[in-house]
Design a protein around this motif. Structure first.
Motif, PDB file in Angstrom:
ATOM      1  N   ARG A 842      15.451  17.408   9.152  1.00 51.68           N
ATOM      2  CA  ARG A 842      15.305  16.035   8.648  1.00 51.68           C
ATOM      3  C   ARG A 842      14.798  15.089   9.742  1.00 51.68           C
ATOM      4  N   ILE A 843      15.206  15.339  10.995  1.00 52.98           N
ATOM      5  CA  ILE A 843      14.706  14.512  12.109  1.00 52.98           C
ATOM      6  C   ILE A 843      13.196  14.713  12.265  1.00 52.98           C
ATOM      7  N   PHE A 844      12.735  15.970  12.226  1.00 48.74           N
ATOM      8  CA  PHE A 844      11.298  16.225  12.314  1.00 48.74           C
ATOM      9  C   PHE A 844      10.563  15.641  11.111  1.00 48.74           C
ATOM     10  N   TRP A 845      11.210  15.674   9.965  1.00 42.78           N
ATOM     11  CA  TRP A 845      10.620  15.090   8.754  1.00 42.78           C
ATOM     12  C   TRP A 845      10.403  13.588   8.935  1.00 42.78           C
ATOM     13  N   GLN A 846      11.389  12.903   9.509  1.00 41.79           N
ATOM     14  CA  GLN A 846      11.258  11.478   9.737  1.00 41.79           C
ATOM     15  C   GLN A 846      10.156  11.169  10.745  1.00 41.79           C
ATOM     16  N   GLU A 847       9.923  12.089  11.687  1.00 38.65           N
ATOM     17  CA  GLU A 847       8.874  11.879  12.682  1.00 38.65           C
ATOM     18  C   GLU A 847       7.516  12.357  12.202  1.00 38.65           C
ATOM     19  N   ARG A 848       7.429  12.807  10.942  1.00 46.52           N
ATOM     20  CA  ARG A 848       6.182  13.264  10.333  1.00 46.52           C
ATOM     21  C   ARG A 848       5.652  14.533  10.993  1.00 46.52           C
ATOM     22  N   ARG A 849       6.538  15.307  11.564  1.00 50.54           N
ATOM     23  CA  ARG A 849       6.147  16.614  12.112  1.00 50.54           C
ATOM     24  C   ARG A 849       6.523  17.644  11.057  1.00 50.54           C
ATOM     25  N   LEU A 850       5.662  17.785  10.076  1.00 46.87           N
ATOM     26  CA  LEU A 850       6.007  18.479   8.838  1.00 46.87           C
ATOM     27  C   LEU A 850       6.111  19.986   9.023  1.00 46.87           C
ATOM     28  N   GLU A 851       5.257  20.555   9.863  1.00 42.06           N
ATOM     29  CA  GLU A 851       5.318  22.011  10.047  1.00 42.06           C
ATOM     30  C   GLU A 851       6.632  22.429  10.695  1.00 42.06           C
ATOM     31  N   LYS A 852       7.050  21.682  11.701  1.00 47.51           N
ATOM     32  CA  LYS A 852       8.324  22.011  12.340  1.00 47.51           C
ATOM     33  C   LYS A 852       9.487  21.775  11.393  1.00 47.51           C
ATOM     34  N   ALA A 853       9.411  20.745  10.599  1.00 47.47           N
ATOM     35  CA  ALA A 853      10.475  20.481   9.623  1.00 47.47           C
ATOM     36  C   ALA A 853      10.600  21.644   8.647  1.00 47.47           C
ATOM     37  N   ALA A 854       9.480  22.129   8.129  1.00 46.52           N
ATOM     38  CA  ALA A 854       9.526  23.266   7.198  1.00 46.52           C
ATOM     39  C   ALA A 854      10.080  24.510   7.870  1.00 46.52           C
ATOM     40  N   THR A 855       9.726  24.706   9.136  1.00 49.14           N
ATOM     41  CA  THR A 855      10.245  25.879   9.863  1.00 49.14           C
ATOM     42  C   THR A 855      11.753  25.818   9.993  1.00 49.14           C
ATOM     43  N   TRP A 856      12.291  24.660  10.309  1.00 47.21           N
ATOM     44  CA  TRP A 856      13.746  24.538  10.466  1.00 47.21           C
ATOM     45  C   TRP A 856      14.462  24.647   9.120  1.00 47.21           C
ATOM     46  N   PHE A 857      13.855  24.153   8.049  1.00 44.75           N
ATOM     47  CA  PHE A 857      14.452  24.338   6.723  1.00 44.75           C
ATOM     48  C   PHE A 857      14.541  25.827   6.379  1.00 44.75           C
ATOM     49  N   GLU A 858      13.470  26.569   6.671  1.00 43.41           N
ATOM     50  CA  GLU A 858      13.468  27.996   6.370  1.00 43.41           C
ATOM     51  C   GLU A 858      14.477  28.743   7.241  1.00 43.41           C
ATOM     52  N   LYS A 859      14.637  28.314   8.501  1.00 47.20           N
ATOM     53  CA  LYS A 859      15.670  28.928   9.345  1.00 47.20           C
ATOM     54  C   LYS A 859      17.052  28.718   8.753  1.00 47.20           C
ATOM     55  N   ALA A 860      17.314  27.529   8.260  1.00 50.15           N
ATOM     56  CA  ALA A 860      18.622  27.247   7.668  1.00 50.15           C
ATOM     57  C   ALA A 860      18.873  28.101   6.429  1.00 50.15           C
ATOM     58  N   ILE A 861      17.837  28.299   5.620  1.00 49.51           N
ATOM     59  CA  ILE A 861      17.995  29.131   4.413  1.00 49.51           C
ATOM     60  C   ILE A 861      18.246  30.583   4.801  1.00 49.51           C
ATOM     61  N   LEU A 862      17.562  31.069   5.829  1.00 50.21           N
ATOM     62  CA  LEU A 862      17.793  32.443   6.261  1.00 50.21           C
ATOM     63  C   LEU A 862      19.206  32.637   6.786  1.00 50.21           C
ATOM     64  N   ASP A 864      22.017  31.005   5.823  1.00 55.02           N
ATOM     65  CA  ASP A 864      23.009  31.003   4.736  1.00 55.02           C
ATOM     66  C   ASP A 864      22.300  30.583   3.448  1.00 55.02           C
ATOM     67  N   ALA A 865      21.899  31.600   2.671  1.00 58.13           N
ATOM     68  CA  ALA A 865      21.209  31.314   1.415  1.00 58.13           C
ATOM     69  C   ALA A 865      22.165  30.850   0.330  1.00 58.13           C
ATOM     70  N   ASP A 866      23.484  30.909   0.578  1.00 55.97           N
ATOM     71  CA  ASP A 866      24.463  30.492  -0.420  1.00 55.97           C
ATOM     72  C   ASP A 866      24.768  28.997  -0.342  1.00 55.97           C
ATOM     73  N   LEU A 867      24.179  28.291   0.612  1.00 53.88           N
ATOM     74  CA  LEU A 867      24.424  26.863   0.778  1.00 53.88           C
ATOM     75  C   LEU A 867      23.405  26.095  -0.072  1.00 53.88           C
ATOM     76  N   GLY A 868      23.878  25.538  -1.182  1.00 55.10           N
ATOM     77  CA  GLY A 868      22.966  24.869  -2.110  1.00 55.10           C
ATOM     78  C   GLY A 868      22.327  23.620  -1.557  1.00 55.10           C
ATOM     79  N   ASP A 869      23.032  22.894  -0.685  1.00 47.42           N
ATOM     80  CA  ASP A 869      22.459  21.665  -0.127  1.00 47.42           C
ATOM     81  C   ASP A 869      21.189  21.946   0.660  1.00 47.42           C
ATOM     82  N   THR A 870      21.126  23.093   1.335  1.00 40.45           N
ATOM     83  CA  THR A 870      19.922  23.443   2.095  1.00 40.45           C
ATOM     84  C   THR A 870      18.725  23.610   1.169  1.00 40.45           C
TER      85      THR A 870
END
Length: 931
Positions: A842-862, A864-870
């Motif tokens: 979300r911090i990278f998202w706010q800074e408009r660094r979209l590729e890094k933001a997507a990478t960190w979102f995917e890391k979080a899903i990997l 714990d895929a059972d966390l719905g908030d992610t």
């Protein structure tokens, strides 16, 4: 008067060193001439001590390492210490095949023992490392909290910090005296000050110096500083450009710091430097060196080659040809020299050179192949290769080139048949011949190859593939292959067989792949080994490489050995679910429930797959069979209830729940019964059920939560407060119950009571991140930021590894400029927390660094895929910045994983109004609720 001198006037004895007895080795003073004298070495000391002992008739001392005299009859044990340099009994022993087999067996035993202990050893080492890091933290970690507190220091406090200095009386007086000391000004300073008033000198943009007399500018002695600066900048720019051009071709241009000792000469051929780009001085210097090399050792072919390539780089191609021609005269047996000469000449001259080279080196495979490539006509090429075969009939490379030139398969077959007769040990030729033959003849060819090369596994794999191509439903040749290779001691390791199986899968030989795994996977593993874990890891590794058939074969073999292991069945079912067909998954689960009839997970998985495919009758049949095998299992009862409820069969679901409460009346069944009545909107029936359940299970915290929520939904706050209060007394360790009680007080406007509830909760459940986070949020929602920061500091000291606390602190209590440093600090302290990873995204998202933001979102899903908030945050991110395909992919993966947890997700999913909604609909609701 006696002529004898006194003691101090006598000369020192030979090799005397003053103070030697106390460890001195000699010294010099300023009055001495020359360097300091070095003391006697260890060997000299040994000789002197031995000589002195011999004069005194005593044994030599051992204080300075003098060797003790050994008995002549004493055995020298050192000769038996080095097995590679035996000088005793086994000095003349021959190292035969039995010794090699014994060494191999011992090596396999050592590898097996090391593999068995590897997991436990790594776990122990990891635990020891973590304990050491925890007990011995770095200085940076120890002072991290103090450094954070410096952010609150004001500018006035910084200004009032005293300067560090030496304030002792002596040094202070010395410094004061230095300040009061005066110095005389030199005459040159006075003269310069006097002259400075006469002329005014300055530097203009054009570089000319101006002063009071313009007539002096024409004498040519004035310095042009602008031209000097421009020249310096130009030189620097040229050097930087050269460095930039050379950085990409370090290994070819010769500027690399690592040098290949074998290929440094051949790398010159890859250079792309032109004659104008090479410095003349460098060429002259290298030419001088290479001329010295070829003069001192004219029989050294690499020197001639390097000299020729130097001339080629310099743009003197004729000189290069002359140099390499001389090299061929001095080194007529060098293939490299002749090949370099062929390369440097045109086609006509190259043919003449190749003919001369082959007269001297008629058994050079490389020269024959190069001579063939110089020909443009196919017939001429074949003629050259036939002469090459006459001279070198054992060259596999020449036979392969000859076969590749044949356009007719029959002619190629004849050539390969002759080649296998001449070179029976070449597996490549045998396999090429087998591929050109008909299936019947290919079998005969492979049998001959197997007899000629009994240690080759490639022949057996090719035979298995041939058997698969002939349409046989089962490939059984690999069983004989394993037995034969084991007898010849040519059996590969398990990992190598898996690699071969994956190659067969890649080439489309699925049955051969399965046969290889079936016959070789258990080789080298005993029952004492952790075979199940090893095979599971092998299958996971194959899945990660995209080799699903190999993984399927590994699971099939493991299930034949461990037929009752539920974990293997679940892993195989997961493989079929993600990468297989629906029918294959059904067949696998049917076998699984037969092998493990007491596993309710497998029964429910099979019933769910049938239900999702729309086959309700089959799903009910599966659950009926599950009831027979597990009569009082609550999971199966509840699965049947969910099946009927999802199909809007409320009466049947209610009857099943009633029967379940009587047959398997666990607290979970009662909780599901209450939740089902709430979903139907019958709060009175739900309240009646929850009161009955609390009479049976007073320690079930979820029942108390349901009771409070029923009253809260009906706006009966006193009754809800009483339910939560009674529940916290009955279940003091239930964190969700404390949170509900606190939020009830906060929503009713009693913030003080909410604080009190959380204080009691933290006493009952210490070191809980959720309770600390809720306390901080209450203060933050009440606009008491200072108190929130104080609570957060205490919370991070008590629970320093909580990603939830760090996320709350970073997003809501830190200024925007401090969020990234705090995130880095949090990642170092918290080990792989998905909530923290979402915060970083979300911090990278706010800074408009979209590729890094997507990478960190995917890391979080990997993680714990059972966390719905992610999933919700990632989907919200993709709604703004993603494509339609990516959003669809995320939704499908979310539906496949079926997340169950998350602060916002659980609140939405467990709302009775959302009971019948799908995972995709819940995802949309959670995204709309996120802040």
């Amino acid at each position: 008067m006696s002529g004898r001198k006194d003691f101090l006037s006598q000369p020192a004895p030979e090799n005397y060193v003053a103070g030697l007895g106390r460890g001195a080795t000699g010294f010099t003073t300023r009055s001495d001439l020359g360097p300091a004298r070095e003391g006697p070495s260890e060997e000299q000391m040994k000789e002197l001590l031995a000589k002195r002992a011999q004069q005194l008739g005593a044994a030599p001392p051992t204080a300075y390492g003098a060797p003790e005299k050994k008995d002549e009859n004493e055995d020298d044990d050192e000769r038996f210490q080095d097995p590679e340099n035996e000088v005793g009994l086994f000095a003349n022993g021959a190292y035969d095949r039995d010794d090699d087999e014994a060494d191999r067996i011992y090596q396999e035993v050592d590898e097996k023992m090391d593999r068995r202990r590897k997991i436990r050893r790594e776990a122990r080492e990891r635990q020891e490392r973590e304990d050491y890091e925890r007990n011995n933290p770095k200085i940076q970690q120890q002072f991290a909290d103090l450094k954070r507190s410096l952010a609150s220091v004001s500018d006035e406090d910084w200004a009032n910090i005293p300067e560090v200095g030496d304030l002792t009386g002596k040094n202070r007086r010395t410094k004061q005296n230095l300040r009061q000391r005066f110095y005389a000004v030199p005459d040159s300073v006075i003269a310069g000050a006097r002259d400075s008033t006469q002329f005014d000198t300055s530097v203009q943009d054009d570089g000319a110096a101006t002063n009071g007399s313009s007539a002096d500018n024409v004498d040519g002695t004035m310095t042009n500083f602008a031209d000097i600066g421009a020249a310096r900048d130009k030189v620097l720019r040229v050097r930087l450009d050269q460095a930039a051009q050379g950085s990409g071709t370090d290994s070819t241009a010769g500027s690399a710091t690592n040098i290949d000792p074998k290929g440094y000469l051949t790398s010159l051929s890859k250079t792309e430097l032109k004659a104008g780009e090479v410095e003349v001085g460098d060429i002259k210097r290298v030419r001088t060196l290479l001329e010295s090399v070829i003069k001192t050792n004219p029989k050294h072919a690499p020197g001639w080659i390097a000299a020729a390539r130097l001339e080629e780089v310099a743009g003197k191609i004729v000189a290069a040809r002359n140099v390499i021609a001389r090299g061929c005269e001095f080194c007529p047996k060098s293939e490299d020299a002749w090949l370099e000469s062929i390369r440097l000449n045109n086609n006509h001259n190259a043919k003449i050179i190749a003919a001369n080279a082959l007269k001297i080196n008629d058994r050079s495979t490389r020269l024959w192949i190069e001579a063939m490539r110089l020909e443009s006509d196919s017939r001429a090429k074949k003629r050259v290769l036939r002469r090459a075969i006459d001279n070198i009939p054992q060259s596999v490379a020449i036979w392969k080139e000859a076969v590749n030139l044949e356009e007719d398969p029959a002619d190629a077959r004849l050539l390969l048949a002759k080649a296998t007769e001449m070179i029976p040990l070449s597996v490549e030729l045998w396999l090429a011949l087998a591929r050109l033959e008909t299936p019947e003849n290919a079998q005969k060819v492979l049998n001959k190859a197997r007899m000629a090369v009994p240690t080759s596994y490639k022949v057996w794999i090719e035979a298995a593939r041939l058997q698969e191509q002939m349409g046989n439903g089962k490939v059984n040749v690999m069983k004989r292959a394993a037995q034969s290779l084991a007898q010849e001691s040519a059996m590969l390791k398990r990992e190598e067989w898996i690699t071969q199986a994956e190659k067969c899968e890649e080439e489309g030989s699925i049955l051969t792949c399965a046969a290889i795994i079936r016959e070789t996977l258990g080789y080298g593993l005993d029952e004492d080994d952790d075979r199940k874990e090893i095979w599971m890891e092998d299958a996971k590794a194959s899945v990660s490489r995209g080799r699903y058939e190999t993984a399927r074969a590994i699971y099939a073999y493991a299930l034949r050995v461990f037929v009752n292991k539920k974990s293997i069945w679940l892993a195989a079912a997961d493989l079929e679910k993600n990468h297989g067909t629906k029918e294959a998954l059904w067949q696998l689960l049917e076998k699984a429930v037969e092998a493990c009839p007491q596993s309710e997970v497998l029964w429910m998985m099979l019933a769910k797959e049938k239900w999702q495919s729309g086959e309700m009758t089959e799903a009910r049949r599966v659950l009926a069979l599950a009831f027979k095998q597990n009569p009082n299992n609550e999971d199966i009862w509840l699965a049947a209830v969910k099946l009927e409820a999802d199909n809007q069969q409320t009466d049947q679901a209610r009857e099943l729940l009633h029967a379940a409460r009587e047959e398997a009346g666990t607290d979970r069944v009662w909780i599901k019964s209450v939740a089902f009545e709430r979903q139907l909107g019958d709060d009175d029936a739900a309240l009646d059920l929850v009161n009955q359940a609390l009479q049976i299970y007073p320690k079930a915290d979820k029942l108390w939560m349901l009771k409070g929520q029923i009253y809260e939904a009906a706006s009966k706050l006193p009754q809800a407060r009483e339910a939560y209060s009674t529940g916290t007394r009955a279940c003091p360790k239930s964190v969700p119950l404390w949170l509900l009680a606190s939020r009830l007080e906060e929503h009713s406007g009693a913030v003080v009571k909410a604080r009190s509830v959380l204080d009691r909760a933290r006493l009952a459940v210490p070191k809980n991140a959720q309770l600390w986070t809720e306390s901080v949020r209450i203060e933050r929602r009440a606009n008491n930021i200072a108190q929130a920061k104080n609570l957060m500091a205490k919370a991070l000291q008590e629970v320093p590894t909580s990603g939830l606390l760090w996320s709350e602190s970073i997003l809501h209590l830190e200024p925007r400029t401090q969020r990234k440093p705090r995130s880095l600090e949090a990642i170092k302290k918290v080990d792989n927390d998905p909530i923290l990873f979402v915060t970083v995204a979300r911090i990278f998202w706010q800074e408009r660094r979209l590729e890094k933001a997507a990478t960190w979102f995917e890391k979080a899903i990997l993680l714990d895929a059972d966390l719905g908030d992610t999933w919700a945050w990632y989907y919200k991110f993709l709604v703004q910045h993603g494509t339609d395909e990516k959003r669809e992919d995320v939704v499908s993966k979310c539906v496949l994983n079926e997340p169950k947890h998350g602060e916002v997700w659980q609140g939405v999913a467990k709302d009775p109004r959302n009971a019948s909604k799908s995972t995709e609909e819940i995802l949309e609701l959670v995204v709309a609720k996120l802040e």
